[in-house]
Design an enzyme around this catalytic site. Structure first.
Site, PDB file in Angstrom:
ATOM      1  CE  LYS A 228     -13.311  32.016  26.474  1.00  0.00           C
ATOM      2  NZ  LYS A 228     -14.185  31.573  27.576  1.00  0.00           N
TER       3      LYS A 228
ATOM      4  CB  SER B 197     -21.873  34.250  20.627  1.00  0.00           C
ATOM      5  OG  SER B 197     -20.716  35.121  20.509  1.00  0.00           O
TER       6      SER B 197
HETATM    7  C1  LIG Z   1     -17.681  33.659  20.085  1.00  0.00           C
HETATM    8  C2  LIG Z   1     -17.899  33.427  21.653  1.00  0.00           C
HETATM    9  N1  LIG Z   1     -18.885  34.037  22.358  1.00  0.00           N
HETATM   10  C3  LIG Z   1     -19.101  33.721  23.463  1.00  0.00           C
HETATM   11  C4  LIG Z   1     -18.339  32.935  24.378  1.00  0.00           C
HETATM   12  C5  LIG Z   1     -18.869  32.655  25.636  1.00  0.00           C
HETATM   13  O1  LIG Z   1     -17.803  33.052  26.617  1.00  0.00           O
HETATM   14  P1  LIG Z   1     -17.970  32.335  27.995  1.00  0.00           P
HETATM   15  O2  LIG Z   1     -16.830  31.137  27.856  1.00  0.00           O
HETATM   16  O3  LIG Z   1     -17.185  33.486  29.027  1.00  0.00           O
HETATM   17  O4  LIG Z   1     -19.158  31.824  28.325  1.00  0.00           O
HETATM   18  C6  LIG Z   1     -17.174  32.508  23.744  1.00  0.00           C
HETATM   19  C7  LIG Z   1     -16.260  31.541  24.514  1.00  0.00           C
HETATM   20  O5  LIG Z   1     -15.360  30.881  23.968  1.00  0.00           O
HETATM   21  C8  LIG Z   1     -17.007  32.549  22.246  1.00  0.00           C
HETATM   22  O6  LIG Z   1     -15.714  32.068  21.724  1.00  0.00           O
END
Ligand SMILES: Cc1ncc(COP(=O)(O)O)c(C=O)c1O
Length: 305
Positions: A40, A271
């Site tokens: 981010k 994630s």
């Molecule tokens: C830990 C984590 N993984 C993935 C994402 C996903 O990113 P995006 O907002 O670009 O879809 C975020 C978004 O805040 C996140 O905090």
């Protein structure tokens, strides 16, 4: 060189141990190495650059955002470099580590009540409530509201940077896999990669009981993949960019998070593990050897377990 120069240009790591028994190779962008510890930072930097450029943000003006933590860390550190105070509004179910990090980066933190989530599990309703409060604060303080879900800077930055970085290092990627929060990473990167490599398959990752992009419904909004899978369709979502969807369970994600640290030496968050387990699932039972690229979204140090 300034702190801001540390944003972008993350290494692409070959996950040799994870790939060893699979018919293909999994590569992953080490986004957890960004100065704020997540993917981010890229969007945060672009939001502030664009807001200055289009005149909606002035020197010294406060910036407000609803954030599950990672956008907050990115905005806090970027705002500090630009000399803008930053207020992070977040549902209290996000991990205490995230709050500590925001504090460390100098953000003011406003915690909001959860609607139907619980500690460690933040739902779409929790987020919607926090957004309402963030908007009120922005209005009352005459602040700039960053609005990551609607702000197209979050897509542009991945089209302009993440996509080209991947293509430079792995022009022959067959598949791009990413989980979806605001959707910026998936949309921007997929758009770029498809513009230079028509054959690439772009796969969105979702929690198995909150696979709204795949199924149009949410059976259970609670899951451990913080920052993604909010059970809502992101405002700029383009269904045609997703060639397919892969769902993952909390248990699979926990196991892969452990494997990534113990076998691969990469201590990353949930994630990131969801993306890698999805890549592994994609490769299972394939005859053709494929190159997959995915994202290690944030650091394992951001979580309490
Ligand atoms: C830990 C984590 N993984 C993935 C994402 C996903 O990113 P995006 O907002 O670009 O879809 C975020 C978004 O805040 C996140 O905090």
């Amino acid at each position: 060189m300034s702190t801001l120069n540390l944003i972008h240009n993350t290494p692409l790591i070959f996950l040799d141990k994870i790939s060893a028994t699979l018919p293909g190779k999994i590569y992953a962008k080490a986004e957890y190495l960004q100065p704020g510890g997540s993917v981010k930072d890229r969007a945060a930097y672009q939001i502030i650059l664009d807001a200055y450029e289009n005149g909606s943000l002035k020197k010294g003006q406060t910036v407000v955002e609803m954030t599950s933590g990672n956008m907050g860390a990115g905005l806090a550190l970027v705002c500090r470099q630009f000399g803008n105070p930053f207020v992070a509004v977040m549902p209290q179910g996000n991990s205490p580590e995230r709050r500590r990090i925001l504090n460390a980066f100098g953000a003011e933190i406003v915690l909001t009540q959860q609607v139907d989530g619980s500690p460690g599990m933040v739902t779409g309703a929790d987020i919607a409530h926090a957004v309402d409060i963030a908007k009120d604060i922005a209005h009352n303080r005459n602040a700039y509201y960053a609005d990551q879900f609607n702000n197209t800077s979050c897509i542009k930055v991945h089209f302009d940077h993440t996509g080209p970085e991947i293509f430079r290092e792995l022009p022959n990627a067959d598949v791009f896999i990413a989980s979806v929060g605001s959707g910026g990473t998936f949309i921007g990167t997929s758009k770029y990669l498809k513009s230079v490599n028509q054959g690439i398959n772009c796969i969105a990752v979702e929690p198995e009981n909150a696979a709204i992009l795949k199924t149009g419904k949410v059976d259970n909004p609670k899951h451990i993949i913080q920052g993604t899978g909010y059970g809502l369709i992101p405002p700029h979502w383009e269904q045609t960019l997703a060639d397919d969807f892969i769902t993952v369970s909390d248990e699979e994600v926990r196991d892969m998070k452990m494997r990534l640290s113990s076998d691969q030496g990469l201590y990353v968050g949930y994630s990131a593990a969801a993306n890698v387990i999805a890549a592994q699932k994609y490769l299972q039972d394939r005859e053709k050897v494929l190159n997959i690229v995915t994202i290690l979204c944030d650091s394992g140090y951001k979580y309490s377990d």
